[in-house]
Design a protein around this motif. Structure first.
Motif, PDB file in Angstrom:
ATOM      1  N   TYR A 296       0.704  -1.206   0.020  1.00  0.00           N
ATOM      2  CA  TYR A 296       0.047  -0.045   0.069  1.00  0.00           C
ATOM      3  C   TYR A 296       0.915   1.265  -0.055  1.00  0.00           C
ATOM      4  CZ  TYR A 296      -3.506  -3.357   1.358  1.00  0.00           C
ATOM      5  OH  TYR A 296      -4.252  -4.633   1.347  1.00  0.00           O
TER       6      TYR A 296
ATOM      7  N   TYR B  91       3.678   0.546   2.772  1.00  0.00           N
ATOM      8  CA  TYR B  91       3.227  -0.614   3.818  1.00  0.00           C
ATOM      9  C   TYR B  91       3.102  -2.010   3.022  1.00  0.00           C
ATOM     10  CZ  TYR B  91       2.197   3.033   7.136  1.00  0.00           C
ATOM     11  OH  TYR B  91       2.557   4.126   7.875  1.00  0.00           O
TER      12      TYR B  91
ATOM     13  N   HIS C 240      -5.099 -13.648  11.276  1.00  0.00           N
ATOM     14  CA  HIS C 240      -5.101 -12.078  11.467  1.00  0.00           C
ATOM     15  C   HIS C 240      -4.238 -11.454  10.428  1.00  0.00           C
ATOM     16  CE1 HIS C 240      -6.918 -12.521  15.304  1.00  0.00           C
ATOM     17  NE2 HIS C 240      -5.984 -11.859  15.908  1.00  0.00           N
TER      18      HIS C 240
ATOM     19  N   PHE D 287       0.593  -5.833   9.314  1.00  0.00           N
ATOM     20  CA  PHE D 287       1.020  -4.885   8.645  1.00  0.00           C
ATOM     21  C   PHE D 287       2.567  -4.821   8.822  1.00  0.00           C
ATOM     22  CE2 PHE D 287      -2.055  -2.638   6.076  1.00  0.00           C
ATOM     23  CZ  PHE D 287      -3.399  -2.888   6.701  1.00  0.00           C
TER      24      PHE D 287
ATOM     25  N   GLY E 278       5.862  -2.278   9.512  1.00  0.00           N
ATOM     26  CA  GLY E 278       5.915  -0.977  10.102  1.00  0.00           C
ATOM     27  C   GLY E 278       5.877   0.280   9.147  1.00  0.00           C
TER      28      GLY E 278
ATOM     29  N   SER F 152     -12.706  -4.805   6.666  1.00  0.00           N
ATOM     30  CA  SER F 152     -11.915  -4.646   7.690  1.00  0.00           C
ATOM     31  C   SER F 152     -11.720  -2.979   8.270  1.00  0.00           C
ATOM     32  CB  SER F 152     -10.302  -5.082   7.185  1.00  0.00           C
ATOM     33  OG  SER F 152     -10.280  -6.416   7.519  1.00  0.00           O
TER      34      SER F 152
ATOM     35  N   VAL G  36      -9.012  -0.484  10.115  1.00  0.00           N
ATOM     36  CA  VAL G  36      -7.528  -0.426  10.240  1.00  0.00           C
ATOM     37  C   VAL G  36      -7.299   1.003  11.206  1.00  0.00           C
ATOM     38  CG1 VAL G  36      -5.051   0.046   9.188  1.00  0.00           C
ATOM     39  CG2 VAL G  36      -7.029  -1.579   8.329  1.00  0.00           C
TER      40      VAL G  36
ATOM     41  N   GLN H 297      -4.463   4.103  12.754  1.00  0.00           N
ATOM     42  CA  GLN H 297      -3.690   4.893  12.489  1.00  0.00           C
ATOM     43  C   GLN H 297      -3.054   5.703  13.659  1.00  0.00           C
ATOM     44  OE1 GLN H 297      -2.522   6.408   8.612  1.00  0.00           O
ATOM     45  NE2 GLN H 297      -0.267   5.849   8.977  1.00  0.00           N
TER      46      GLN H 297
ATOM     47  N   GLN I  52       2.129   7.220  13.500  1.00  0.00           N
ATOM     48  CA  GLN I  52       2.399   5.626  13.477  1.00  0.00           C
ATOM     49  C   GLN I  52       2.084   4.852  12.242  1.00  0.00           C
ATOM     50  OE1 GLN I  52       4.404   4.654  16.312  1.00  0.00           O
ATOM     51  NE2 GLN I  52       4.541   6.763  16.561  1.00  0.00           N
ATOM     52  N   GLY I  53       2.435   3.890  12.362  1.00  0.00           N
ATOM     53  CA  GLY I  53       1.826   2.804  11.324  1.00  0.00           C
ATOM     54  C   GLY I  53       0.558   2.262  11.270  1.00  0.00           C
ATOM     55  N   LEU I  54       0.084   1.566  10.221  1.00  0.00           N
ATOM     56  CA  LEU I  54      -1.294   0.855  10.092  1.00  0.00           C
ATOM     57  C   LEU I  54      -1.312  -0.310  11.157  1.00  0.00           C
ATOM     58  CD1 LEU I  54      -1.479   0.916   6.377  1.00  0.00           C
ATOM     59  CD2 LEU I  54      -2.202   2.690   8.034  1.00  0.00           C
TER      60      LEU I  54
ATOM     61  N   TRP J  24      -4.176  -3.230  12.105  1.00  0.00           N
ATOM     62  CA  TRP J  24      -5.385  -3.948  11.775  1.00  0.00           C
ATOM     63  C   TRP J  24      -6.156  -4.205  13.080  1.00  0.00           C
ATOM     64  CZ3 TRP J  24      -6.993  -9.107  12.943  1.00  0.00           C
ATOM     65  CH2 TRP J  24      -8.341  -9.381  12.563  1.00  0.00           C
TER      66      TRP J  24
ATOM     67  N   ALA K 199      -8.725  -8.263  16.218  1.00  0.00           N
ATOM     68  CA  ALA K 199      -7.416  -8.175  16.579  1.00  0.00           C
ATOM     69  C   ALA K 199      -7.268  -8.737  18.125  1.00  0.00           C
ATOM     70  CB  ALA K 199      -6.743  -7.019  16.522  1.00  0.00           C
TER      71      ALA K 199
ATOM     72  N   PHE L 144      -9.723   3.848   9.647  1.00  0.00           N
ATOM     73  CA  PHE L 144     -10.193   3.512   8.509  1.00  0.00           C
ATOM     74  C   PHE L 144     -11.166   2.362   8.143  1.00  0.00           C
ATOM     75  CE2 PHE L 144      -7.509   6.839   6.345  1.00  0.00           C
ATOM     76  CZ  PHE L 144      -6.142   6.682   7.116  1.00  0.00           C
TER      77      PHE L 144
ATOM     78  N   PHE M 159      -6.971  -5.323   0.584  1.00  0.00           N
ATOM     79  CA  PHE M 159      -7.980  -4.255   0.919  1.00  0.00           C
ATOM     80  C   PHE M 159      -7.864  -3.173  -0.160  1.00  0.00           C
ATOM     81  CE2 PHE M 159      -6.983  -4.421   6.012  1.00  0.00           C
ATOM     82  CZ  PHE M 159      -7.344  -6.025   5.949  1.00  0.00           C
TER      83      PHE M 159
ATOM     84  N   TRP N  80     -10.541   1.977   0.336  1.00  0.00           N
ATOM     85  CA  TRP N  80     -10.475   2.495   1.731  1.00  0.00           C
ATOM     86  C   TRP N  80     -11.417   3.565   2.057  1.00  0.00           C
ATOM     87  CZ3 TRP N  80      -6.527   0.936   5.343  1.00  0.00           C
ATOM     88  CH2 TRP N  80      -5.524   0.186   4.771  1.00  0.00           C
TER      89      TRP N  80
END
Lengths: 108, 119
Positions: free
Chosen positions: A35, A86, A96, A99, A101, B35, B37, B39, B43-45, B47, B61, B95, B106, B109
Motif C-alpha cells: 500500500y 506498507y 489475522h 502490516f 511498520g 476490515s 484499520v 493509525q 505511527q503505522g497501520l 489492523w 485483533a 479507516f 484491501f 478504503w
C-alpha cells in the motif's frame, strides 16, 4: 504473532530505482500486498498477491517475493512517489492480517 | 464506482465509547467483507478486525477483543465499528476498507475518521 520488518526510510534520486523490502519468516510462502499512503490520505492498494497491480497503478511499480523477503520496486521514481509504503500479509496461523511498520520514501 | 464514506471526527473522554460508520456504495455490499484499520499519530497501520457483510461473522485483533465490536446493516450498506472504554492511546485515524475476495487485500478504503480521546 507474525512479524513483518520494513526499513523505516529509503531515499532515492528522481529517475532512479527505489527498492523497499519487507522481511518475514518464510514470507515467500505467503501472499504479500503493498500500500502507498500519501500525507493525510488513506492508503491505496499498490500491489496485491506479490506482483499484481490493480487497474490504474503504473507499471513502474512492481513486486516480488521469495524466501524471507518481499520487495517493492519503484522504477523511474518521481517526486509524486514520496509517501509511506506498507506491506501486508494474511497470517493463516493467527487468522489475522499483519502490516509491516512502514517505509517512508524520500525523493531527493 | 466503489466508495466507502466514513462518519466525521469524534472527540471523546477516557472511558467513553465511540461508533464510526462506513457507508459503502458502488458494489454488492453482502459479497465482501470490511476490515477496520487504525493509525495513531505518526505511527503505522494497525489492523483491528474484520466483518463479513454476508453473514456478520467477525474476527478481531487479539489486543482489542472485549473492547471492539463490528457490525453491518445490509439494508443501508453500512458497516459500524464500536470501541468502548476508550483510552488516550486509542487516539487515531480509523479507516474502513473493503476486503478483496481471493487475494484478501484491501482494495478500497474509506477516507478515515479521526477519533481523539482526551480529558
Amino acid at each position: 504473532s507474525y512479524v513483518l520488518t520494513q526499513p523505516p526510510s529509503v531515499s532515492v534520486a528522481p529517475g532512479k530505482t527505489a527498492t523497499i523490502t519487507c522481511g518475514g519468516d518464510n514470507i515467500g510462502r505467503k501472499s504479500v500486498h503493498w500500500y502507498q499512503q500519501g500525507p493525510g490520505q488513506a492508503p491505496v492498494l499498490l500491489i496485491y498477491e506479490d506482483r499484481d497491480r490493480p487497474s490504474g497503478i503504473p507499471e513502474r511499480f512492481s513486486g516480488s517475493n521469495s524466501g524471507n523477503t518481499a520487495t517493492l520496486t519503484i522504477s523511474r521514481v518521481e517526486a509524486g512517489d514520496e509517501a509511506d509504503y506498507y506491506c501486508q500479509v494474511w497470517d493463516t496461523f493467527s487468522s489475522h492480517w499483519v502490516f509491516g511498520g512502514g517505509t517512508k520514501l524520500t525523493v531527493l | 464506482q466503489v466508495h466507502l464514506v466514513q462518519s466525521g471526527t469524534e472527540v471523546k473522554k477516557p472511558g467513553a465509547s465511540v461508533r464510526v460508520s462506513c457507508k459503502a456504495s458502488g458494489y454488492t455490499f453482502a459479497n465482501y467483507g470490511i476490515s477496520w484499520v487504525r493509525q495513531a499519530p505518526g505511527q503505522g497501520l494497525e489492523w483491528m478486525g474484520w466483518i463479513s457483510a454476508y453473514n456478520g461473522n467477525t474476527n478481531y485483533a487479539q489486543n482489542l477483543r472485549g473492547r471492539v465490536s463490528m457490525t453491518t446493516d445490509t439494508s443501508t450498506t453500512t458497516a459500524y465499528m464500536d470501541l468502548k472504554s476508550l483510552r488516550s492511546d486509542d487516539t487515531a485515524v480509523y479507516f474502513c476498507a473493503r476486503v478483496l475476495l481471493g487475494s484478501l487485500s484491501f482494495d478500497y478504503w474509506g477516507q478515515g475518521t479521526l477519533v481523539t480521546v482526551s480529558s
